[in-house]
Design an enzyme around this catalytic site. Structure first.
Site, PDB file in Angstrom:
ATOM      1  N   SER A  30      31.907 -88.001 -37.743  1.00  0.00           N
ATOM      2  CA  SER A  30      32.254 -88.248 -39.345  1.00  0.00           C
ATOM      3  C   SER A  30      33.648 -88.803 -39.719  1.00  0.00           C
ATOM      4  O   SER A  30      33.844 -89.414 -40.584  1.00  0.00           O
ATOM      5  CB  SER A  30      31.803 -86.949 -40.155  1.00  0.00           C
ATOM      6  OG  SER A  30      32.641 -86.001 -39.320  1.00  0.00           O
ATOM      7  N   THR A  31      34.744 -88.308 -38.822  1.00  0.00           N
ATOM      8  CA  THR A  31      35.809 -88.703 -39.063  1.00  0.00           C
ATOM      9  C   THR A  31      36.235 -90.212 -38.684  1.00  0.00           C
ATOM     10  O   THR A  31      36.974 -90.633 -39.743  1.00  0.00           O
ATOM     11  CB  THR A  31      36.724 -87.806 -37.962  1.00  0.00           C
ATOM     12  OG1 THR A  31      36.561 -86.287 -38.244  1.00  0.00           O
ATOM     13  CG2 THR A  31      38.202 -87.782 -38.545  1.00  0.00           C
ATOM     14  N   GLY A  82      37.421 -89.174 -32.836  1.00  0.00           N
ATOM     15  CA  GLY A  82      37.498 -87.861 -33.019  1.00  0.00           C
ATOM     16  C   GLY A  82      37.409 -86.821 -32.085  1.00  0.00           C
ATOM     17  O   GLY A  82      37.289 -87.211 -30.872  1.00  0.00           O
ATOM     18  N   ALA A  83      37.240 -85.605 -32.007  1.00  0.00           N
ATOM     19  CA  ALA A  83      36.922 -84.669 -31.368  1.00  0.00           C
ATOM     20  C   ALA A  83      36.428 -83.256 -31.634  1.00  0.00           C
ATOM     21  O   ALA A  83      36.468 -82.946 -32.927  1.00  0.00           O
ATOM     22  CB  ALA A  83      38.147 -84.360 -30.273  1.00  0.00           C
ATOM     23  N   LYS A  94      34.142 -83.259 -26.318  1.00  0.00           N
ATOM     24  CA  LYS A  94      33.496 -84.444 -27.426  1.00  0.00           C
ATOM     25  C   LYS A  94      32.133 -84.724 -27.059  1.00  0.00           C
ATOM     26  O   LYS A  94      31.502 -84.064 -26.108  1.00  0.00           O
ATOM     27  CB  LYS A  94      34.177 -85.869 -27.022  1.00  0.00           C
ATOM     28  CG  LYS A  94      35.657 -85.606 -27.369  1.00  0.00           C
ATOM     29  CD  LYS A  94      36.242 -87.230 -27.364  1.00  0.00           C
ATOM     30  CE  LYS A  94      35.527 -88.438 -27.709  1.00  0.00           C
ATOM     31  NZ  LYS A  94      34.929 -88.082 -29.154  1.00  0.00           N
ATOM     32  N   GLY A  96      29.818 -84.026 -29.828  1.00  0.00           N
ATOM     33  CA  GLY A  96      28.798 -83.207 -31.048  1.00  0.00           C
ATOM     34  C   GLY A  96      28.004 -84.373 -31.564  1.00  0.00           C
ATOM     35  O   GLY A  96      26.895 -84.003 -32.106  1.00  0.00           O
ATOM     36  N   GLY A  97      28.474 -85.758 -31.517  1.00  0.00           N
ATOM     37  CA  GLY A  97      27.576 -86.716 -32.177  1.00  0.00           C
ATOM     38  C   GLY A  97      26.699 -87.314 -31.098  1.00  0.00           C
ATOM     39  O   GLY A  97      26.157 -88.409 -31.363  1.00  0.00           O
ATOM     40  N   GLU A 103      31.597 -93.175 -25.381  1.00  0.00           N
ATOM     41  CA  GLU A 103      33.005 -92.705 -25.605  1.00  0.00           C
ATOM     42  C   GLU A 103      33.867 -92.632 -24.454  1.00  0.00           C
ATOM     43  O   GLU A 103      35.294 -93.148 -24.395  1.00  0.00           O
ATOM     44  CB  GLU A 103      33.201 -91.563 -26.436  1.00  0.00           C
ATOM     45  CG  GLU A 103      32.533 -91.726 -27.920  1.00  0.00           C
ATOM     46  CD  GLU A 103      32.301 -90.152 -28.597  1.00  0.00           C
ATOM     47  OE1 GLU A 103      31.942 -90.317 -29.695  1.00  0.00           O
ATOM     48  OE2 GLU A 103      32.208 -89.088 -27.974  1.00  0.00           O
TER      49      GLU A 103
HETATM   50  C1  5RP Z   1      30.857 -87.835 -31.078  1.00  0.00           C
HETATM   51  C2  5RP Z   1      32.092 -87.211 -31.045  1.00  0.00           C
HETATM   52  C3  5RP Z   1      33.001 -86.855 -32.215  1.00  0.00           C
HETATM   53  O1  5RP Z   1      34.401 -87.400 -32.037  1.00  0.00           O
HETATM   54  C4  5RP Z   1      33.279 -85.465 -32.261  1.00  0.00           C
HETATM   55  O2  5RP Z   1      31.862 -84.938 -32.411  1.00  0.00           O
HETATM   56  C5  5RP Z   1      33.753 -85.112 -33.676  1.00  0.00           C
HETATM   57  O3  5RP Z   1      32.912 -85.468 -34.868  1.00  0.00           O
HETATM   58  P1  5RP Z   1      33.373 -85.344 -36.468  1.00  0.00           P
HETATM   59  O4  5RP Z   1      34.594 -86.112 -36.647  1.00  0.00           O
HETATM   60  O5  5RP Z   1      32.111 -85.747 -37.237  1.00  0.00           O
HETATM   61  O6  5RP Z   1      33.925 -83.849 -36.530  1.00  0.00           O
HETATM   62  O7  5RP Z   1      32.376 -87.020 -29.821  1.00  0.00           O
HETATM   63  O8  5RP Z   1      30.007 -88.083 -30.023  1.00  0.00           O
END
Ligand code: 5RP
Length: 218
Positions: A30-31, A82-83, A94, A96-97, A103
Site C-alpha cells: 500500500s505504501t 516498503g516493509a 517483507k 505481507g503483500g 522483491e
Molecule cells: C509486499 C511487501 C510490502 O512492502 C510490505 O508488506 C509493506 O506493505 P505496506 O506498505 O502495505 O504496509 O513486502 O510483499
C-alpha cells in the site's frame, strides 16, 4: 495523523530519490501504491521501471510508466519498496503483500534499496510480524515441519496464490535475533522459494514518516 496519511507523506518524500534517466525498481504494497500515485500526480519523469508484482505493473502502466522485463535490464541504481518490519541494522521482514520473491530479485539487482515506511514499522527485534515464506505447494507439510523445528508456528495464508503460482506460510512466534543466519537457514529448506527476511541485502536508506515529518536513516 492516520497511518494512511503517514504513508502518503513518505511516498511523497521518496520522489526525490527517483534517478533521472535510468531504470527505477518498484516494490509492492500500500505504501508503494501511494508512491506510484504521487509519481502520477506530480508527473515525475521515470525513464523505465522494473516491477515486483502484477499489481505494481498495472499501477505503473496506468500512469504511463514503461515497465520493462528484468531480463532485459542491467543492474540498476535505485529500488524503492516498503516493509513490514525494519530493525536498527536495516534488516527487514517483507512479504505481507505476498510479493517477496520478485522483491528480492529486484533488490539483488539494485545498487541502493530505499525503504519507505511509517514509524510503526520500526522495531528493535524482527519477528512480531509473522515471517512470510513462499513455498512450492507440494512441499508445504515438510517445510512446515522444518519451520516448527526452528521454533516457529507456520500458518498457511488463506486464499493466497502468489504471482509465481506458489503458496505462503506465515511463521508466527519467532524472535529473530540473527536475521542473516535465519535467512540462510530457511532459504536452504527444499521447497522454499524465498523467505521474507531481507538481511543478506537489507535497506541502504530508510525513510520513515512521523507526525513531525519524514526522517532519514542511513
Ligand atoms: C509486499 C511487501 C510490502 O512492502 C510490505 O508488506 C509493506 O506493505 P505496506 O506498505 O502495505 O504496509 O513486502 O510483499
Amino acid at each position: 495523523m492516520t497511518q494512511d496519511e503517514l504513508k502518503v507523506m513518505v511516498a511523497k518524500a521518496a520522489l526525490d530519490y527517483i534517478p533521472a534517466g535510468s531504470v527505477l525498481g518498484v516494490g509492492s504494497g500500500s505504501t508503494v501504491m501511494k508512491f506510484i500515485e504521487q509519481i502520477g500526480i506530480n508527473k515525475v519523469p521515470v525513464a523505465a521501471a522494473v516491477s515486483s508484482s502484477n499489481k505494481t505493473t498495472e499501477a505503473l502502466k496506468s500512469i504511463g510508466v514503461n515497465v520493462v522485463d528484468p531480463n532485459e535490464t542491467q543492474p540498476y541504481d535505485v529500488y524503492i519498496d516498503g516493509a513490514d518490519e525494519v530493525d536498527p541494522n536495516f534488516n527487514m521482514i517483507k512479504g505481507g503483500g505476498a510479493c517477496l520473491t520478485r522483491e528480492k530479485i529486484l533488490t539483488s539487482m539494485a545498487k541502493k534499496f530505499i525503504c519507505i515506511v511509517d514509524k510503526s514499522k520500526l522495531v528493535d527485534t524482527l519477528g512480531k510480524f509473522p515471517l512470510p515464506v513462499e513455498i512450492i505447494p507440494m512441499a508445504r507439510e515438510q517445510v512446515a515441519r522444518t519451520l516448527r523445528a526452528l521454533g516457529g508456528e507456520p500458518v498457511l495464508r488463506k486464499d493466497c496464490i502468489t504471482d509465481n503460482g506458489c503458496e505462503i506460510l506465515d511463521v508466527h512466534g519467532l524472535k529473530i535475533t540473527d536475521p542473516l543466519a535465519l535467512e540462510q537457514k530457511i532459504n536452504q529448506i527444499p521447497g522454499v522459494v524465498t523467505v521474507g527476511l531481507f538481511a543478506a541485502k537489507g535497506a541502504d536508506i530508510v525513510l520513515y514518516a512521523t507526525e513531525e515529518g519524514v526522517k532519514v536513516l542511513k
